[in-house]
Design a protein around this motif. Sequence first.
Motif, PDB file in Angstrom:
ATOM      1  N   LEU A 156      76.183 -70.563  51.037  1.00 58.50           N
ATOM      2  CA  LEU A 156      76.440 -69.181  50.615  1.00 58.50           C
ATOM      3  C   LEU A 156      75.644 -68.188  51.458  1.00 58.50           C
ATOM      4  O   LEU A 156      76.181 -67.180  51.934  1.00 58.50           O
ATOM      5  N   GLY A 157      74.359 -68.475  51.621  1.00 63.08           N
ATOM      6  CA  GLY A 157      73.498 -67.585  52.402  1.00 63.08           C
ATOM      7  C   GLY A 157      73.939 -67.501  53.850  1.00 63.08           C
ATOM      8  O   GLY A 157      73.992 -66.413  54.440  1.00 63.08           O
ATOM      9  N   PHE A 158      74.288 -68.653  54.428  1.00 55.83           N
ATOM     10  CA  PHE A 158      74.689 -68.638  55.830  1.00 55.83           C
ATOM     11  C   PHE A 158      76.063 -68.013  56.006  1.00 55.83           C
ATOM     12  O   PHE A 158      76.320 -67.326  56.999  1.00 55.83           O
ATOM     13  N   ALA A 159      76.966 -68.219  55.040  1.00 59.11           N
ATOM     14  CA  ALA A 159      78.285 -67.569  55.105  1.00 59.11           C
ATOM     15  C   ALA A 159      78.126 -66.050  55.073  1.00 59.11           C
ATOM     16  O   ALA A 159      78.852 -65.328  55.770  1.00 59.11           O
ATOM     17  N   ALA A 160      77.166 -65.561  54.291  1.00 57.38           N
ATOM     18  CA  ALA A 160      76.910 -64.118  54.252  1.00 57.38           C
ATOM     19  C   ALA A 160      76.400 -63.629  55.609  1.00 57.38           C
ATOM     20  O   ALA A 160      76.808 -62.562  56.084  1.00 57.38           O
ATOM     21  N   ILE A 161      75.523 -64.408  56.236  1.00 56.44           N
ATOM     22  CA  ILE A 161      75.022 -64.055  57.574  1.00 56.44           C
ATOM     23  C   ILE A 161      76.195 -63.984  58.554  1.00 56.44           C
ATOM     24  O   ILE A 161      76.328 -63.022  59.323  1.00 56.44           O
ATOM     25  N   LEU A 162      77.058 -64.996  58.530  1.00 58.71           N
ATOM     26  CA  LEU A 162      78.225 -65.021  59.418  1.00 58.71           C
ATOM     27  C   LEU A 162      79.151 -63.842  59.149  1.00 58.71           C
ATOM     28  O   LEU A 162      79.650 -63.208  60.088  1.00 58.71           O
ATOM     29  N   ALA A 163      79.398 -63.544  57.881  1.00 57.03           N
ATOM     30  CA  ALA A 163      80.303 -62.440  57.530  1.00 57.03           C
ATOM     31  C   ALA A 163      79.777 -61.122  58.081  1.00 57.03           C
ATOM     32  O   ALA A 163      80.537 -60.333  58.658  1.00 57.03           O
ATOM     33  N   VAL A 164      78.490 -60.872  57.918  1.00 50.77           N
ATOM     34  CA  VAL A 164      77.898 -59.630  58.426  1.00 50.77           C
ATOM     35  C   VAL A 164      77.961 -59.597  59.947  1.00 50.77           C
ATOM     36  O   VAL A 164      78.327 -58.573  60.545  1.00 50.77           O
ATOM     37  N   ALA A 165      77.638 -60.715  60.605  1.00 46.86           N
ATOM     38  CA  ALA A 165      77.638 -60.761  62.071  1.00 46.86           C
ATOM     39  C   ALA A 165      79.045 -60.591  62.640  1.00 46.86           C
ATOM     40  O   ALA A 165      79.230 -59.858  63.617  1.00 46.86           O
ATOM     41  N   VAL A 166      80.038 -61.241  62.034  1.00 48.37           N
ATOM     42  CA  VAL A 166      81.418 -61.129  62.511  1.00 48.37           C
ATOM     43  C   VAL A 166      81.917 -59.694  62.314  1.00 48.37           C
ATOM     44  O   VAL A 166      82.525 -59.103  63.212  1.00 48.37           O
ATOM     45  N   GLY A 209      84.971 -62.999  71.781  1.00 52.04           N
ATOM     46  CA  GLY A 209      86.357 -62.817  71.347  1.00 52.04           C
ATOM     47  C   GLY A 209      86.642 -63.608  70.078  1.00 52.04           C
ATOM     48  O   GLY A 209      85.794 -64.362  69.592  1.00 52.04           O
ATOM     49  N   VAL A 210      87.842 -63.453  69.562  1.00 53.64           N
ATOM     50  CA  VAL A 210      88.200 -64.083  68.290  1.00 53.64           C
ATOM     51  C   VAL A 210      88.160 -65.610  68.386  1.00 53.64           C
ATOM     52  O   VAL A 210      87.621 -66.287  67.505  1.00 53.64           O
ATOM     53  N   GLY A 211      88.715 -66.165  69.475  1.00 51.45           N
ATOM     54  CA  GLY A 211      88.713 -67.627  69.632  1.00 51.45           C
ATOM     55  C   GLY A 211      87.309 -68.182  69.735  1.00 51.45           C
ATOM     56  O   GLY A 211      86.967 -69.172  69.079  1.00 51.45           O
ATOM     57  N   GLY A 212      86.481 -67.543  70.547  1.00 53.21           N
ATOM     58  CA  GLY A 212      85.096 -67.981  70.706  1.00 53.21           C
ATOM     59  C   GLY A 212      84.306 -67.847  69.420  1.00 53.21           C
ATOM     60  O   GLY A 212      83.507 -68.719  69.066  1.00 53.21           O
ATOM     61  N   MET A 213      84.541 -66.726  68.723  1.00 54.18           N
ATOM     62  CA  MET A 213      83.863 -66.512  67.443  1.00 54.18           C
ATOM     63  C   MET A 213      84.212 -67.616  66.455  1.00 54.18           C
ATOM     64  O   MET A 213      83.354 -68.079  65.705  1.00 54.18           O
ATOM     65  N   SER A 214      85.468 -68.021  66.469  1.00 57.90           N
ATOM     66  CA  SER A 214      85.913 -69.094  65.569  1.00 57.90           C
ATOM     67  C   SER A 214      85.191 -70.398  65.892  1.00 57.90           C
ATOM     68  O   SER A 214      84.772 -71.122  64.981  1.00 57.90           O
ATOM     69  N   VAL A 215      85.027 -70.693  67.176  1.00 59.94           N
ATOM     70  CA  VAL A 215      84.309 -71.908  67.580  1.00 59.94           C
ATOM     71  C   VAL A 215      82.862 -71.836  67.091  1.00 59.94           C
ATOM     72  O   VAL A 215      82.346 -72.790  66.502  1.00 59.94           O
ATOM     73  N   TYR A 216      82.211 -70.696  67.335  1.00 60.58           N
ATOM     74  CA  TYR A 216      80.829 -70.533  66.872  1.00 60.58           C
ATOM     75  C   TYR A 216      80.736 -70.721  65.363  1.00 60.58           C
ATOM     76  O   TYR A 216      79.860 -71.434  64.870  1.00 60.58           O
ATOM     77  N   ALA A 217      81.650 -70.088  64.621  1.00 58.96           N
ATOM     78  CA  ALA A 217      81.597 -70.168  63.155  1.00 58.96           C
ATOM     79  C   ALA A 217      81.767 -71.601  62.671  1.00 58.96           C
ATOM     80  O   ALA A 217      81.012 -72.064  61.805  1.00 58.96           O
ATOM     81  N   VAL A 218      82.733 -72.334  63.230  1.00 60.14           N
ATOM     82  CA  VAL A 218      82.965 -73.722  62.805  1.00 60.14           C
ATOM     83  C   VAL A 218      81.750 -74.589  63.138  1.00 60.14           C
ATOM     84  O   VAL A 218      81.273 -75.363  62.293  1.00 60.14           O
ATOM     85  N   VAL A 219      81.232 -74.450  64.359  1.00 58.06           N
ATOM     86  CA  VAL A 219      80.059 -75.243  64.757  1.00 58.06           C
ATOM     87  C   VAL A 219      78.869 -74.903  63.857  1.00 58.06           C
ATOM     88  O   VAL A 219      78.166 -75.797  63.372  1.00 58.06           O
ATOM     89  N   PHE A 220      78.648 -73.621  63.603  1.00 62.71           N
ATOM     90  CA  PHE A 220      77.533 -73.211  62.744  1.00 62.71           C
ATOM     91  C   PHE A 220      77.669 -73.801  61.348  1.00 62.71           C
ATOM     92  O   PHE A 220      76.693 -74.298  60.777  1.00 62.71           O
ATOM     93  N   LEU A 221      78.867 -73.758  60.783  1.00 65.94           N
ATOM     94  CA  LEU A 221      79.053 -74.273  59.425  1.00 65.94           C
ATOM     95  C   LEU A 221      78.872 -75.787  59.363  1.00 65.94           C
ATOM     96  O   LEU A 221      78.336 -76.307  58.382  1.00 65.94           O
TER      97      LEU A 221
END
Length: 194
Positions: free
Chosen positions: A43-53, A131-143
């Motif tokens: 939850l905490g990390f998803a909030a960090i990702l949401a704010v950063a994205v 970009g959107v594709g790169g951001m998606s890769v970062y988000a998946v790897v981070f999660l």
Amino acid sequence: MVGQAIGLFAVTNIDDILILSLFFARGAGHPGSARRIVIGQYLGFAAILAVAVTAAFGATFLPESVIPYLGLLPLALGLKAAWQAWKQHGDEDDEQEAAGDGPASLEVAAVTFANGGDNIGVYVPVFATAGVGGMSVYAVVFLVLVGVWCFAGRYFATRPIVAKALGRWGHILLPLVLIAIGLLILIEGGAFGL
């Protein structure tokens, strides 16, 4: 790009392994506490990702001047934990009762988010240029790596020598670490003119 995402996550979240270990040690012996810790971390990390994205797309709901004040969350939780440890000093039966069911998901999420406030400043420019594709890769790897971090935190907390030390000193260490993180965030961010 996956390697860059792994490196970025590891560098910006290395301190979370200690915090997670302390939370897992605090929850030892309480059914469901590991699940609550993992949920809270996500939850905490998803909030960090949401704010950063969101910020990478140009919108911000947290002005930069507010981010240092996130240090108040771990500071308050650390002071609360210190107060509970002090009240229970010397009375092990009451200490077990006061520990309840171990850490709550929202408590873990608040500490994760506050501790990751500085990560947002690192993630935003990376996400904006990826970009959107790169951001998606970062988000998946981070999660995925949040799960690895939870596993590592639990692993360290359950090693006999570490578990013994955390069992003996965790009630002191957790408040100290949370207070130190809170003060560090406040001071480094210049909150209250510090």
